[in-house]
Motif scaffolding. Structure first.
Motif, PDB file in Angstrom:
ATOM      1  N   CYS A  95      -2.268   5.113   2.012  1.00 48.83           N
ATOM      2  CA  CYS A  95      -1.044   5.921   2.197  1.00 48.83           C
ATOM      3  C   CYS A  95      -0.985   7.036   1.160  1.00 48.83           C
ATOM      4  O   CYS A  95      -0.642   8.188   1.481  1.00 48.83           O
ATOM      5  CB  CYS A  95       0.208   5.057   2.063  1.00 48.83           C
ATOM      6  SG  CYS A  95       0.433   3.893   3.404  1.00 48.83           S
ATOM      7  N   ARG A  96      -1.320   6.693  -0.078  1.00 48.19           N
ATOM      8  CA  ARG A  96      -1.269   7.701  -1.153  1.00 48.19           C
ATOM      9  C   ARG A  96      -2.294   8.804  -0.903  1.00 48.19           C
ATOM     10  O   ARG A  96      -2.032   9.983  -1.107  1.00 48.19           O
ATOM     11  CB  ARG A  96      -1.545   7.037  -2.507  1.00 48.19           C
ATOM     12  CG  ARG A  96      -0.433   6.100  -2.946  1.00 48.19           C
ATOM     13  CD  ARG A  96      -0.820   5.353  -4.215  1.00 48.19           C
ATOM     14  NE  ARG A  96       0.112   4.290  -4.501  1.00 48.19           N
ATOM     15  CZ  ARG A  96       1.221   4.432  -5.219  1.00 48.19           C
ATOM     16  NH1 ARG A  96       1.523   5.599  -5.750  1.00 48.19           N
ATOM     17  NH2 ARG A  96       2.034   3.414  -5.413  1.00 48.19           N
ATOM     18  N   ASP A  99      -1.237  11.080   2.058  1.00 46.75           N
ATOM     19  CA  ASP A  99      -0.172  12.000   1.641  1.00 46.75           C
ATOM     20  C   ASP A  99      -0.736  13.114   0.762  1.00 46.75           C
ATOM     21  O   ASP A  99      -0.455  14.293   0.979  1.00 46.75           O
ATOM     22  CB  ASP A  99       0.906  11.208   0.887  1.00 46.75           C
ATOM     23  CG  ASP A  99       2.031  12.111   0.430  1.00 46.75           C
ATOM     24  OD1 ASP A  99       2.628  12.780   1.291  1.00 46.75           O
ATOM     25  OD2 ASP A  99       2.278  12.174  -0.795  1.00 46.75           O
ATOM     26  N   LYS A 104      -2.074  14.804   7.927  1.00 46.73           N
ATOM     27  CA  LYS A 104      -0.814  14.523   8.639  1.00 46.73           C
ATOM     28  C   LYS A 104      -0.988  13.721   9.921  1.00 46.73           C
ATOM     29  O   LYS A 104      -0.053  13.085  10.396  1.00 46.73           O
ATOM     30  CB  LYS A 104      -0.116  15.850   8.976  1.00 46.73           C
ATOM     31  CG  LYS A 104       0.390  16.565   7.738  1.00 46.73           C
ATOM     32  CD  LYS A 104       1.234  17.771   8.116  1.00 46.73           C
ATOM     33  CE  LYS A 104       1.909  18.401   6.922  1.00 46.73           C
ATOM     34  NZ  LYS A 104       0.975  18.758   5.837  1.00 46.73           N
TER      35      LYS A 104
END
Ligand code: UT7
Length: 332
Positions: A95-96, A99, A104
């Motif tokens: 997730c990190r 991001d 996206k």
């Protein structure tokens, strides 16, 4: 219907700039450069800076990968992160990364298989790409082992290093005979208490007592793990070769997990491979856990040992015990 295989189309790696030599370790634990070199084959290892986590290493490597392949972050469908030293238990390191790089349209997850993390990630990526559903998947092997090592334990702190390797996986037409041919993943629970981190999870949540007794550090019964590794690395390599009717002499490039030069040499001997068939970076990088195989792939790609059509065997063994192998024909 068009049939696809998955194939690696690019590799990259990143190592933190700080280097810890064996001589440096002589100052902090009762060891010697000579012991470490002869018993493990390691001369130095990289160490992350304070605050530099697994995602930071992976972001550095992935940004180089995207630039090199002229890939926009929005084109990435999935990122699978093999690691046992995630930034946090949750949210995931994936997730990190997603991001931070602006991927996206991607989803992703962390995969815990210790030293086999990259092989399991690559095998998983293969399934998603071969199905035709995903076009661009990144498989990551990253570990910041310095974050879970006891700096006073000479049995473990001398073996490991920090590092990250990443690969882009894309579809290729099956009739080209290039790409991933087969993979084999295996678990043997005999190793559960032989290489592990006792506390910090739901079995032994962190308390003052777990901290005082060092249960938040990696523990290893090195001698017993060594014996299992020697047998299993050769066995799993032979199994994947046999079921694909390929002889070890047909292998152009063998990339074994880099845990100990003596384990690598034993696997090489059992498979009767010549030195030029085997890729080694343990001397300079130490055991980077999930990072060993993808960083070796990147090294071999850079120095010209991976060329289109070459038969490649990746083999791993790690905590769990986990083990795995991937057989492929290099496609670029
Ligand atoms: O990556 C995941 C899987 N992991 C592996 O595959 C690792 C497998 N294990 C190994 O690579 C090796 O077992 C080690 C490198 C961890 C240890 O090497 P070893 O040859 O198995 O050493 P040992 O544990 O049998 O110890 C031999 C001697 C002992 O001393 P005594 O009892 O003979 O007096 C140890 O206390 O070496 C001593 N020793 C050291 N001496 C100097 C252990 N560590 C050190 C050290 N420096 N760092």
């Amino acid at each position: 219907m068009t049939e696809f295989r998955a194939t690696i189309t690019a590799t990259e790696s990143y190592f933190p700039s700080k280097i810890i030599t064996n001589k440096d370790l002589e100052k902090t634990v009762d060891t010697s450069d000579e012991w470490i070199r002869t018993r493990t084959g390691i001369t130095q290892r990289h160490q992350a800076k304070k605050g530099q986590a697994a995602s930071h290493l992976a972001i550095e490597a992935i940004e180089k990968l995207l630039k090199k392949t002229k890939t926009a972050p929005e084109e990435i469908d999935l990122i699978i992160v093999g690691t046992i030293s995630p930034d946090t238990f949750f949210p995931s390191t994936a997730c990190r990364i997603i991001d931070a790089i602006g991927a996206k349209n991607a989803w992703g997850f962390d995969l815990s298989a210790a030293c086999s993390g990259y092989i399991y990630a690559l095998a998983t990526a293969d399934q998603f790409v071969r199905s035709g559903r995903y076009k661009k998947v990144i498989a990551v092997g990253v570990d910041v082992m310095s974050s879970i090592l006891d700096p006073k334990d000479r049995n473990t702190c001398i073996i490991f290093g920090d590092g990250c390797g990443v690969t882009l996986i894309e579809p290729i037409l099956k009739d080209t005979e290039l790409g991933i041919i087969d993979h084999l993943c295996h678990v043997d629970g005999a190793g559960i208490d032989l290489l592990y981190m006792p506390a910090g999870g739901s079995l032994h949540p962190t308390t003052q007592e777990t901290l005082d007794t060092g249960m938040h550090y990696l523990k290893q019964d090195g001698k017993t793990v060594f014996k299992h590794a020697v047998t299993e690395m050769a066995r799993i390599s032979e199994e994947i070769l046999e079921r694909n009717n390929i002889s070890p002499s047909d292998i152009d490039v063998f990339i074994p997990h880099q845990a100990n030069i003596r384990i690598i040499e034993s696997a090489q001997k059992k498979l009767k491979l010549k030195d030029e068939q085997v890729i080694i970076n343990i001397d300079q990088r130490a055991n980077t856990t999930a990072g060993t195989i993808p960083t070796c792939l990147d090294m071999a790609q850079r120095d010209g040992r991976l060329e289109k059509g070459k038969m490649v065997l990746l083999t791993t063994f790690g905590a769990g015990f986990t083990a795995g192998a991937v057989l492929m024909r290099w496609s670029y």
